[in-house]
Design an enzyme around this catalytic site. Structure first.
Site, PDB file in Angstrom:
ATOM      1  N   ARG A  53      31.921  15.069   8.792  1.00 12.09           N
ATOM      2  CA  ARG A  53      33.046  15.049   9.720  1.00 12.09           C
ATOM      3  C   ARG A  53      33.372  13.608  10.148  1.00 12.09           C
ATOM      4  O   ARG A  53      34.527  13.226  10.279  1.00 12.09           O
ATOM      5  CB  ARG A  53      32.695  15.901  10.934  1.00 12.09           C
ATOM      6  CG  ARG A  53      33.862  16.684  11.490  1.00 12.09           C
ATOM      7  CD  ARG A  53      33.413  17.736  12.477  1.00 12.09           C
ATOM      8  NE  ARG A  53      32.375  17.246  13.379  1.00 12.09           N
ATOM      9  CZ  ARG A  53      31.509  18.038  14.015  1.00 12.09           C
ATOM     10  NH1 ARG A  53      31.544  19.329  13.842  1.00 12.09           N
ATOM     11  NH2 ARG A  53      30.608  17.514  14.825  1.00 12.09           N
TER      12      ARG A  53
ATOM     13  N   ARG B 252      46.573  12.657  14.837  1.00 14.80           N
ATOM     14  CA  ARG B 252      45.366  12.517  14.023  1.00 14.80           C
ATOM     15  C   ARG B 252      45.625  11.731  12.735  1.00 14.80           C
ATOM     16  O   ARG B 252      44.709  11.412  11.999  1.00 14.80           O
ATOM     17  CB  ARG B 252      44.809  13.890  13.664  1.00 14.80           C
ATOM     18  CG  ARG B 252      44.196  14.594  14.849  1.00 14.80           C
ATOM     19  CD  ARG B 252      43.659  15.945  14.469  1.00 14.80           C
ATOM     20  NE  ARG B 252      43.273  16.692  15.648  1.00 14.80           N
ATOM     21  CZ  ARG B 252      42.085  16.639  16.222  1.00 14.80           C
ATOM     22  NH1 ARG B 252      41.152  15.873  15.703  1.00 14.80           N
ATOM     23  NH2 ARG B 252      41.822  17.347  17.293  1.00 14.80           N
TER      24      ARG B 252
ATOM     25  N   ARG C 110      23.850  24.681  16.481  1.00 13.89           N
ATOM     26  CA  ARG C 110      24.969  25.257  15.721  1.00 13.89           C
ATOM     27  C   ARG C 110      25.073  24.561  14.359  1.00 13.89           C
ATOM     28  O   ARG C 110      24.748  23.374  14.235  1.00 13.89           O
ATOM     29  CB  ARG C 110      26.289  25.049  16.478  1.00 13.89           C
ATOM     30  CG  ARG C 110      26.365  25.749  17.829  1.00 13.89           C
ATOM     31  CD  ARG C 110      27.728  25.532  18.442  1.00 13.89           C
ATOM     32  NE  ARG C 110      28.162  24.130  18.244  1.00 13.89           N
ATOM     33  CZ  ARG C 110      29.425  23.728  18.273  1.00 13.89           C
ATOM     34  NH1 ARG C 110      30.393  24.570  18.502  1.00 13.89           N
ATOM     35  NH2 ARG C 110      29.718  22.466  18.105  1.00 13.89           N
TER      36      ARG C 110
ATOM     37  N   LYS D 227      35.642  10.689  23.669  1.00 13.75           N
ATOM     38  CA  LYS D 227      37.085  10.505  23.822  1.00 13.75           C
ATOM     39  C   LYS D 227      37.703  11.427  24.895  1.00 13.75           C
ATOM     40  O   LYS D 227      38.437  10.958  25.765  1.00 13.75           O
ATOM     41  CB  LYS D 227      37.693  10.775  22.450  1.00 13.75           C
ATOM     42  CG  LYS D 227      39.165  10.904  22.350  1.00 13.75           C
ATOM     43  CD  LYS D 227      39.549  10.998  20.884  1.00 13.75           C
ATOM     44  CE  LYS D 227      39.189  12.346  20.275  1.00 13.75           C
ATOM     45  NZ  LYS D 227      40.264  13.324  20.368  1.00 13.75           N
TER      46      LYS D 227
ATOM     47  N   ARG E 128      22.758  18.396  20.293  1.00 16.21           N
ATOM     48  CA  ARG E 128      23.299  19.512  21.073  1.00 16.21           C
ATOM     49  C   ARG E 128      22.532  20.808  20.770  1.00 16.21           C
ATOM     50  O   ARG E 128      22.211  21.093  19.631  1.00 16.21           O
ATOM     51  CB  ARG E 128      24.775  19.688  20.696  1.00 16.21           C
ATOM     52  CG  ARG E 128      25.648  20.125  21.837  1.00 16.21           C
ATOM     53  CD  ARG E 128      27.101  20.189  21.399  1.00 16.21           C
ATOM     54  NE  ARG E 128      27.745  18.884  21.334  1.00 16.21           N
ATOM     55  CZ  ARG E 128      28.716  18.585  20.466  1.00 16.21           C
ATOM     56  NH1 ARG E 128      29.118  19.470  19.575  1.00 16.21           N
ATOM     57  NH2 ARG E 128      29.260  17.382  20.473  1.00 16.21           N
TER      58      ARG E 128
END
Ligand SMILES: [Zn+2]
Length: 216
Positions: free
Chosen positions: A171, A88, A160, A13, A127
């Site tokens: 999430r 949001r 992470r 996004k 990641r």
């Protein structure tokens, strides 16, 4: 034209919003960046936001709206702008519409980058970050030259906690839940885009659906 971007973490996004703003030669307004700037400058809002965020809470909608209004009133936003990071939820969307109306403006289009859960997992969980210099890698899209070692400083890379599968899935689910009402609210202005494609194809699809590519 005022364009809002929606999309789960990993949808690309921010990248697409920035690319579109570049293409349209209009400002890219990221509420996250703006808040971080305010904190850096230790402005009245920045100090307040810092205290709130340190407690893990969200900056009140009113403060974010006022910050957006101030930014939008500047001359470079006359032709339009692209906004990322807000709203949001549907309450924030209503507040944003009201604020724009007060400025004699309106949110014209809402681009929703949809990705399936597998794509969110692949993009976020791949990641890796260098323990030493914080350089970012992705095991599939931008792998280091040597497995699990930083190209820049040769130190070890790690994943992470935020990028662990369980967290990513949680999430993603929360995002879908929050976005349902938002998508309903924006129904008439919504443009749904498949966010699972390569970056360039997504950009092109957005421009086509916004009818920006016609005649160029
Ligand atoms: Zn490094």
């Amino acid at each position: 034209m005022i364009i809002v971007f929606l999309g789960a973490p990993g949808s690309g996004k921010g990248t697409q919003a920035l690319m579109l703003a570049d293409y349209l030669k209009t400002p890219f307004i990221s509420t996250g960046d703006m808040l971080r700037d305010q904190v850096k400058q230790s402005s009245v809002l920045g100090l307040k936001a810092k205290a709130i965020m340190e407690q893990g809470e969200l900056v009140p909608d009113n403060d974010v709206i006022n910050m957006i209004k101030e930014r939008v009133a500047q001359k470079d936003c006359t032709k339009g702008f692209v906004i990322d990071g807000f709203p949001r939820n549907s309450n924030q969307a209503k507040a944003l519409d009201k604020a724009m109306m007060e400025l004699g403006r309106e949110v014209n289009k809402v681009v929703y980058l949809e990705i399936p859960q597998e794509v969110a997992i692949e993009r976020n969980c791949g990641r890796r970050v260098c323990k030493n210099c914080r350089a970012n890698y992705h095991i599939k899209y931008s792998p280091p030259k040597t497995d699990n070692k930083c190209d820049l400083c040769d130190q070890e890379l790690y994943q992470r906690d935020d990028d662990k599968q369980e967290t990513v899935v949680k999430r993603y689910q929360i995002y879908l839940e929050q976005t349902k009402n938002l998508v309903d609210y924006y129904q008439d202005r919504l443009i749904s885009i498949n966010g699972g494609l390569p970056i360039e194809s997504i950009g092109q699809n957005i421009r086509e659906k916004l009818k920006l590519a016609v005649g160029r």
